[in-house]
Write a protein that holds these residues in place. Structure first.
Motif, mmCIF file in Angstrom:
data_model
loop_
_atom_site.group_PDB
_atom_site.id
_atom_site.type_symbol
_atom_site.label_atom_id
_atom_site.label_comp_id
_atom_site.label_asym_id
_atom_site.label_seq_id
_atom_site.Cartn_x
_atom_site.Cartn_y
_atom_site.Cartn_z
ATOM 1 N N VAL A 31 0.860 -1.169 0.000
ATOM 2 C CA VAL A 31 0.000 0.000 0.000
ATOM 3 C C VAL A 31 0.901 1.226 0.000
ATOM 4 N N ARG A 32 0.682 2.099 -0.925
ATOM 5 C CA ARG A 32 1.442 3.338 -0.995
ATOM 6 C C ARG A 32 0.452 4.488 -0.890
ATOM 7 N N THR A 33 0.805 5.446 -0.039
ATOM 8 C CA THR A 33 -0.041 6.616 0.086
ATOM 9 C C THR A 33 0.797 7.853 -0.194
ATOM 10 N N GLY A 34 0.156 8.897 -0.600
ATOM 11 C CA GLY A 34 0.872 10.140 -0.832
ATOM 12 C C GLY A 34 1.487 10.205 -2.207
ATOM 13 N N ASP A 35 2.330 11.180 -2.357
ATOM 14 C CA ASP A 35 2.970 11.476 -3.629
ATOM 15 C C ASP A 35 4.194 10.601 -3.845
ATOM 16 N N ALA A 36 4.300 9.955 -4.969
ATOM 17 C CA ALA A 36 5.449 9.099 -5.272
ATOM 18 C C ALA A 36 6.733 9.913 -5.304
ATOM 19 N N ALA A 37 6.673 11.167 -5.751
ATOM 20 C CA ALA A 37 7.868 12.014 -5.776
ATOM 21 C C ALA A 37 8.344 12.303 -4.360
ATOM 22 N N ALA A 38 7.413 12.489 -3.433
ATOM 23 C CA ALA A 38 7.792 12.732 -2.041
ATOM 24 C C ALA A 38 8.479 11.509 -1.462
ATOM 25 N N ALA A 39 8.017 10.324 -1.828
ATOM 26 C CA ALA A 39 8.660 9.100 -1.348
ATOM 27 C C ALA A 39 10.076 9.007 -1.890
ATOM 28 N N ALA A 40 10.271 9.407 -3.125
ATOM 29 C CA ALA A 40 11.615 9.381 -3.708
ATOM 30 C C ALA A 40 12.518 10.396 -3.028
ATOM 31 N N ASP A 41 11.946 11.534 -2.591
ATOM 32 C CA ASP A 41 12.727 12.560 -1.902
ATOM 33 C C ASP A 41 13.193 12.119 -0.532
ATOM 34 N N SER A 42 12.562 11.097 0.041
ATOM 35 C CA SER A 42 12.953 10.664 1.385
ATOM 36 C C SER A 42 14.358 10.098 1.396
ATOM 37 N N GLY A 43 14.908 9.720 0.247
ATOM 38 C CA GLY A 43 16.257 9.209 0.166
ATOM 39 C C GLY A 43 16.316 7.709 0.341
ATOM 40 N N ALA A 44 15.453 7.148 1.145
ATOM 41 C CA ALA A 44 15.513 5.712 1.425
ATOM 42 C C ALA A 44 15.194 4.911 0.178
ATOM 43 N N SER A 45 14.166 5.300 -0.551
ATOM 44 C CA SER A 45 13.802 4.534 -1.734
ATOM 45 C C SER A 45 14.814 4.734 -2.854
ATOM 46 N N ALA A 46 15.546 5.846 -2.819
ATOM 47 C CA ALA A 46 16.557 6.091 -3.838
ATOM 48 C C ALA A 46 17.874 5.411 -3.482
ATOM 49 N N GLY A 47 17.940 4.800 -2.302
ATOM 50 C CA GLY A 47 19.128 4.065 -1.904
ATOM 51 C C GLY A 47 20.157 4.918 -1.199
ATOM 52 N N GLY A 48 19.919 6.232 -1.084
ATOM 53 C CA GLY A 48 20.874 7.111 -0.421
ATOM 54 C C GLY A 48 20.512 7.316 1.040
ATOM 55 N N ALA A 49 21.481 7.779 1.795
ATOM 56 C CA ALA A 49 21.241 8.073 3.201
ATOM 57 C C ALA A 49 20.357 9.314 3.323
ATOM 58 N N ARG A 50 19.446 9.273 4.263
ATOM 59 C CA ARG A 50 18.593 10.428 4.529
ATOM 60 C C ARG A 50 19.364 11.413 5.394
ATOM 61 N N SER A 51 19.061 12.676 5.236
ATOM 62 C CA SER A 51 19.713 13.701 6.053
ATOM 63 C C SER A 51 19.132 13.664 7.468
ATOM 64 N N GLY A 52 19.837 14.296 8.388
ATOM 65 C CA GLY A 52 19.338 14.397 9.755
ATOM 66 C C GLY A 52 17.998 15.103 9.807
ATOM 67 N N GLU A 53 17.839 16.131 8.981
ATOM 68 C CA GLU A 53 16.571 16.863 8.937
ATOM 69 C C GLU A 53 15.444 15.968 8.426
ATOM 70 N N GLN A 54 15.715 15.174 7.387
ATOM 71 C CA GLN A 54 14.688 14.274 6.855
ATOM 72 C C GLN A 54 14.277 13.239 7.904
#
Length: 127
Positions: A31-54
């Motif tokens: 189940v996915r909710t919200g904007d797919a672009a926002a999920a990509a911005d989280s960094g986790a789905s892109a495979g990169g480390a998330r920032s402290g702020e994120q």
């Protein structure tokens, strides 16, 4: 006509292998909710480390903004100084393993230790 109850027992029934059980209880979808672009911005789905702020905004803010159950509030020296006096290694250990009311890694079960450290650094940056 006679019925025999209980003599066959459950041990005589064929047993599923662990692999069969895993297949049977595996999720059938996501189940996915919200904007797919926002999920990509989280960094986790892109495979990169998330920032402290994120990490803070997604997982930590709910408790650390208002000090829920004694959580040290972001950039509040009175809350953080006694903890920081124990050393950053101890602060990080408590954040990773959980401490008092805080569960392990807060609510971020998939955060790396480095992401947890980044979130701590973000919360104490202005002290």
């Amino acid at each position: 006509m006679a019925f025999v109850v209980g003599s066959a027992g459950a041990t005589m029934l064929p047993q599923d292998s662990n692999e069969d059980i895993a297949k049977r209880i595996a999720p059938i979808g996501q189940v996915r909710t919200g904007d797919a672009a926002a999920a990509a911005d989280s960094g986790a789905s892109a495979g990169g480390a998330r920032s402290g702020e994120q990490v803070y905004n997604t997982y930590c803010a709910a408790c650390h903004t208002g000090g829920v159950l004694g959580a040290p509030k972001m950039n509040n020296a009175a809350d953080w100084e006694p903890r920081l006096a124990q050393g950053m290694e101890t602060v990080l250990k408590h954040a990773i393993e959980g401490y008092n009311a805080m569960p392990p890694k807060g609510t971020c079960g998939d955060c790396s230790d480095d992401e947890i450290q980044a979130a701590i650094d973000y919360m104490v940056a202005d002290i």
